[in-house]
Every structure is written in structure tokens, then in C-alpha cells.
Design a protein around this motif. Structure first.
Motif, PDB file in Angstrom:
ATOM      1  N   MET A   1       0.842  -1.186   0.000  1.00  0.00           N
ATOM      2  CA  MET A   1       0.000   0.000   0.000  1.00  0.00           C
ATOM      3  C   MET A   1       0.882   1.242   0.000  1.00  0.00           C
ATOM      4  SD  MET A   1      -1.263   0.302   3.989  1.00  0.00           S
ATOM      5  CE  MET A   1      -1.690   2.040   3.845  1.00  0.00           C
ATOM      6  N   ALA A   2       0.325   2.330  -0.487  1.00  0.00           N
ATOM      7  CA  ALA A   2       1.008   3.616  -0.467  1.00  0.00           C
ATOM      8  C   ALA A   2       0.191   4.563   0.414  1.00  0.00           C
ATOM      9  CB  ALA A   2       1.146   4.183  -1.873  1.00  0.00           C
ATOM     10  N   ARG A   3       0.843   5.158   1.362  1.00  0.00           N
ATOM     11  CA  ARG A   3       0.179   6.071   2.299  1.00  0.00           C
ATOM     12  C   ARG A   3       0.798   7.447   2.158  1.00  0.00           C
ATOM     13  NH1 ARG A   3       1.614   7.379   7.786  1.00  0.00           N
ATOM     14  NH2 ARG A   3      -0.178   8.106   9.002  1.00  0.00           N
ATOM     15  N   ARG A   4      -0.030   8.411   1.865  1.00  0.00           N
ATOM     16  CA  ARG A   4       0.443   9.777   1.667  1.00  0.00           C
ATOM     17  C   ARG A   4       0.366  10.572   2.964  1.00  0.00           C
ATOM     18  NH1 ARG A   4      -1.437  14.203  -2.919  1.00  0.00           N
ATOM     19  NH2 ARG A   4      -0.785  16.068  -1.778  1.00  0.00           N
ATOM     20  N   ILE A   5       1.406  11.376   3.223  1.00  0.00           N
ATOM     21  CA  ILE A   5       1.430  12.293   4.355  1.00  0.00           C
ATOM     22  C   ILE A   5       1.823  13.661   3.821  1.00  0.00           C
ATOM     23  CG2 ILE A   5       2.402  12.792   6.629  1.00  0.00           C
ATOM     24  CD1 ILE A   5       3.366   9.820   6.644  1.00  0.00           C
ATOM     25  N   ASP A   6       0.996  14.648   4.024  1.00  0.00           N
ATOM     26  CA  ASP A   6       1.313  15.996   3.572  1.00  0.00           C
ATOM     27  C   ASP A   6       2.219  16.691   4.582  1.00  0.00           C
ATOM     28  OD1 ASP A   6      -1.963  16.545   2.139  1.00  0.00           O
ATOM     29  OD2 ASP A   6      -0.102  15.941   1.174  1.00  0.00           O
ATOM     30  N   VAL A   7       3.284  17.297   4.071  1.00  0.00           N
ATOM     31  CA  VAL A   7       4.170  18.104   4.907  1.00  0.00           C
ATOM     32  C   VAL A   7       4.331  19.461   4.231  1.00  0.00           C
ATOM     33  CG1 VAL A   7       5.382  16.128   5.896  1.00  0.00           C
ATOM     34  CG2 VAL A   7       6.247  17.162   3.812  1.00  0.00           C
ATOM     35  N   THR A   8       4.864  20.420   4.955  1.00  0.00           N
ATOM     36  CA  THR A   8       5.002  21.779   4.432  1.00  0.00           C
ATOM     37  C   THR A   8       6.470  22.133   4.306  1.00  0.00           C
ATOM     38  OG1 THR A   8       2.924  22.435   5.489  1.00  0.00           O
ATOM     39  CG2 THR A   8       4.391  24.200   4.749  1.00  0.00           C
ATOM     40  N   GLY A   9       6.854  22.491   3.092  1.00  0.00           N
ATOM     41  CA  GLY A   9       8.227  22.880   2.838  1.00  0.00           C
ATOM     42  C   GLY A   9       8.435  24.361   3.048  1.00  0.00           C
ATOM     43  N   GLY A  11       8.708  28.238   2.541  1.00  0.00           N
ATOM     44  CA  GLY A  11       7.836  29.126   1.783  1.00  0.00           C
ATOM     45  C   GLY A  11       6.405  28.640   1.692  1.00  0.00           C
ATOM     46  N   GLY A  12       6.044  27.644   2.513  1.00  0.00           N
ATOM     47  CA  GLY A  12       4.671  27.138   2.520  1.00  0.00           C
ATOM     48  C   GLY A  12       4.338  26.182   1.402  1.00  0.00           C
ATOM     49  N   VAL A  13       5.332  25.706   0.652  1.00  0.00           N
ATOM     50  CA  VAL A  13       5.075  24.768  -0.441  1.00  0.00           C
ATOM     51  C   VAL A  13       4.608  23.431   0.129  1.00  0.00           C
ATOM     52  CG1 VAL A  13       6.140  23.474  -2.333  1.00  0.00           C
ATOM     53  CG2 VAL A  13       6.709  25.873  -1.992  1.00  0.00           C
ATOM     54  N   ARG A  14       3.497  22.931  -0.380  1.00  0.00           N
ATOM     55  CA  ARG A  14       2.948  21.656   0.086  1.00  0.00           C
ATOM     56  C   ARG A  14       3.693  20.510  -0.590  1.00  0.00           C
ATOM     57  NH1 ARG A  14      -0.463  18.214  -2.051  1.00  0.00           N
ATOM     58  NH2 ARG A  14      -0.789  19.669  -3.767  1.00  0.00           N
ATOM     59  N   LEU A  15       4.191  19.590   0.235  1.00  0.00           N
ATOM     60  CA  LEU A  15       4.961  18.454  -0.255  1.00  0.00           C
ATOM     61  C   LEU A  15       4.252  17.156   0.115  1.00  0.00           C
ATOM     62  CD1 LEU A  15       8.467  19.644   1.017  1.00  0.00           C
ATOM     63  CD2 LEU A  15       7.525  19.958  -1.293  1.00  0.00           C
ATOM     64  N   ALA A  16       4.305  16.190  -0.797  1.00  0.00           N
ATOM     65  CA  ALA A  16       3.710  14.881  -0.549  1.00  0.00           C
ATOM     66  C   ALA A  16       4.813  13.894  -0.172  1.00  0.00           C
ATOM     67  CB  ALA A  16       2.967  14.387  -1.791  1.00  0.00           C
ATOM     68  N   ALA A  17       4.683  13.308   1.014  1.00  0.00           N
ATOM     69  CA  ALA A  17       5.586  12.249   1.459  1.00  0.00           C
ATOM     70  C   ALA A  17       4.824  10.935   1.432  1.00  0.00           C
ATOM     71  CB  ALA A  17       6.105  12.550   2.870  1.00  0.00           C
ATOM     72  N   TRP A  18       5.549   9.837   1.187  1.00  0.00           N
ATOM     73  CA  TRP A  18       4.887   8.551   0.963  1.00  0.00           C
ATOM     74  C   TRP A  18       5.576   7.429   1.730  1.00  0.00           C
ATOM     75  CZ3 TRP A  18       0.563   8.611  -2.183  1.00  0.00           C
ATOM     76  CH2 TRP A  18       0.386   9.762  -2.974  1.00  0.00           C
ATOM     77  N   GLU A  19       4.749   6.583   2.339  1.00  0.00           N
ATOM     78  CA  GLU A  19       5.202   5.306   2.869  1.00  0.00           C
ATOM     79  C   GLU A  19       4.667   4.213   1.950  1.00  0.00           C
ATOM     80  OE1 GLU A  19       5.632   5.529   7.627  1.00  0.00           O
ATOM     81  OE2 GLU A  19       3.585   5.772   6.902  1.00  0.00           O
ATOM     82  N   PHE A  20       5.531   3.313   1.509  1.00  0.00           N
ATOM     83  CA  PHE A  20       5.126   2.274   0.563  1.00  0.00           C
ATOM     84  C   PHE A  20       5.057   0.890   1.192  1.00  0.00           C
ATOM     85  CE2 PHE A  20       6.721   5.667  -2.127  1.00  0.00           C
ATOM     86  CZ  PHE A  20       5.722   5.752  -3.083  1.00  0.00           C
ATOM     87  N   GLY A  21       5.487   0.761   2.427  1.00  0.00           N
ATOM     88  CA  GLY A  21       5.310  -0.502   3.119  1.00  0.00           C
ATOM     89  C   GLY A  21       4.064  -0.430   3.970  1.00  0.00           C
ATOM     90  N   ASP A  22       3.881  -1.402   4.848  1.00  0.00           N
ATOM     91  CA  ASP A  22       2.749  -1.387   5.758  1.00  0.00           C
ATOM     92  C   ASP A  22       3.230  -1.685   7.172  1.00  0.00           C
ATOM     93  OD1 ASP A  22       0.185  -1.136   6.610  1.00  0.00           O
ATOM     94  OD2 ASP A  22      -0.448  -3.149   6.029  1.00  0.00           O
TER      95      ASP A  22
END
Length: 298
Positions: A1-9, A11-22
């Protein structure tokens, strides 16, 4: 599975971080809206994976799944890439990429972390390790040169982007062009075709890259004219330099990078080009596993 976690870079840029294991979570729901720092499995060290120019977090999926049995492995879509923001007037400087990775580490609660970077992501990784040694306990550099590439290299990339036959009618056309027909391909390379198929999205007139080529050139111009040996010398943690035998990082330069790194080690992967982890995933894992074992779990 892929799980997305939003983080903030920065200047406020929204970044998508991902976990691909479980891996097991302290929050059974594992919802994207939860506090990512609270989701770290007890006792699991962190790994942050950084893709190269034009890449995306999913290029690390195989590596991340393999790592997830013993680490909390997170791959980051860097600004301008993947599902992260691509602000038209945003900053694409070296500092912006490094600051984004630093912010992601702190928001995800991964530190002290093992940083694993490919190409441009490897440069970001070692610059962050030099800047914030307190956050980084190990570093893996995959096929990235420390020497300056120069103006001719930037012109070649500009011309290469303009040669792409956009839009592609189908994903099969993407795979064929990047795997066979691209003038930069010396011999058929299906893995390269698959790599680029992952960074395409369907639009009304066909398939186009999820990134803006102009933003990629802006990103690249902030590092191709300079050498980066000084930052390597400032990396205090153990570091492994990995090259594909047919990659862009030559053996002599790789070994000099190892010499400059205060705690450098060297590995190479046969039958691999620049996309080492993508070309030869099993050999890539075999190359980095002893280094990871040497770091222990804390």
C-alpha cells in the motif's frame, strides 16, 4: 500500500511524502490527517528517500517496501515533482530543496535519519547532512557527481527537453521513446522506459510529464555550474557512495568522493546505468545492506 502524508516545505510549499510498506502504526487508522510524528513505530529508525531530477517518490517504492521491515521508510516528492506543489514563481534553488528535506524530517519525526538520495536527491542529502549533522546518522549517495558539469551540460539538457515528441499518444509510446528511440539511449533499456512512464500523466491531447521542464532546468541551473566537494568534506556521519558501472558517476570521481568524505565507503553495481536502484533493484539492495547493517538501529 502507499500512504500519503502531507508536509510543508519552505515558503509554505505543500509536499507529498509517501510510505510504501505497511509497518505497524501507533495510530491503527493510519489516517493522512494524523500527526505524522506520532505514527512512528516504537524503536524503528527513520529513512528518508530523495529522488533525482524529474523523478518522484514512487521510483523508490521497491526500496521503501524492502526497508519497511526494519525502518520507517518515507519517500518525498520534492517541490516541482510528483504530487507536490509546482508553484509557477516558486523557488527552485539548492537552499529550497535542502530546507524542504529538513522540514520534512522534522515534521515526520524521522531524525536521526538515514538519508538515501539518487542524483540531484543525493546532492540534497549530502548538503543537508553537512548543514544539520544532528539530524542525519547515515548517508547513501547514488550516482551523483560532486564536480561541476558546466554550461555545455545545461545546454544539452535544454535541447534534450525540446526533442521530446510531446504529447505522447500512449504510455507504450512513452516507454518506447525513452527506452529505445531517445538519442541519449545507447542501447535498448526497458527500465528507463518504465522510469519515465511513471512521471507521465494523461491530458486531453495525450501523455505529458507531471513536471514542468522549465522548472527542471531552473532547478538544475542552481547546481550544475558549481562543484560540491566542500559540502562532502563537512559530512560527519558514515556515508556510502554507490555508482552504476555504466552510470554517470565515474569510478575515479566516486573514489575521490569517498576519500573526501570523512567516513566514506564505496560500492558499485554491475550491469546498472544511472538509474541504479531502478535498473537492478536486487543488486542495489545487496550493495547497500551491509552499510545499513553497520549503522545499527539507533
Amino acid at each position: 500500500m502507499a500512504r500519503r502524508i502531507d508536509v510543508t516545505g519552505t515558503g509554505g510549499v505543500r509536499l507529498a511524502a509517501w510510505e510504501f510498506g505497511d509497518p505497524p502504526k501507533t495510530d491503527p487508522a493510519g489516517s493522512a490527517g494524523s500527526d505524522p510524528a506520532r505514527d512512528v513505530p516504537d524503536g524503528s529508525p527513520g529513512v528518508l528517500l530523495l529522488h533525482g531530477l524529474m523523478g518522484r517518490a514512487s521510483h523508490w517504492a521497491s526500496t521503501a517496501r524492502w526497508l519497511s521491515g526494519r525502518y520507517r521508510a518515507v519517500a518525498l516528492d520534492q517541490r516541482g515533482h510528483g504530487r507536490s506543489d509546482k508553484p509557477p514563481q516558486g523557488s527552485f534553488t539548492r537552499d529550497a530543496y535542502v530546507d524542504d528535506a529538513e522540514a520534512a524530517l522534522e515534521q515526520l519525526g524521522l531524525a536521526p535519519v538515514v538519508l538515501i538520495g539518487h542524483a540531484m536527491g543525493a546532492l540534497t542529502a549530502w548538503q543537508l547532512a553537512a548543514k544539520r549533522p544532528d539530524l542525519v546518522r547515515g548517508l547513501i549517495i547514488c550516482d551523483m557527481r560532486a564536480s561541476a558539469l558546466g554550461a555545455a551540460s545545461q545546454r544539452e539538457w535544454d535541447q534534450w527537453f525540446k526533442s521530446w515528441p510531446l504529447p505522447f499518444a500512449t504510455l507504450a509510446d512513452v516507454r518506447k521513446w525513452f527506452g529505445e528511440d531517445d538519442p541519449w539511449v545507447e542501447r535498448p533499456n526497458p527500465a528507463r522506459g518504465e522510469f519515465y512512464a511513471e512521471v507521465m500523466a494523461e491530458s486531453p491531447d495525450g501523455w505529458r510529464p507531471v513536471f514542468d521542464p522549465e522548472q527542471m532546468l531552473r532547478s538544475r541551473e542552481t547546481w550544475v555550474y558549481d562543484a560540491h566537494w566542500e559540502e562532502l568534506a563537512q559530512v560527519r556521519c558514515p556515508a556510502l557512495v554507490v555508482r552504476g558501472l555504466d552510470g554517470e558517476l565515474g569510478r575515479a570521481e566516486a573514489q575521490e568522493m569517498v576519500r573526501v568524505l570523512p567516513r566514506g565507503q564505496y560500492a558499485e553495481v554491475a550491469d546498472a546505468g544511472h538509474l541504479v536502484h531502478y535498473d537492478q533493484p536486487e543488486a542495489w539492495r545487496a550493495a547497500i545492506e551491509p552499510f545499513l547493517d553497520s549503522l545499527g538501529t539507533g
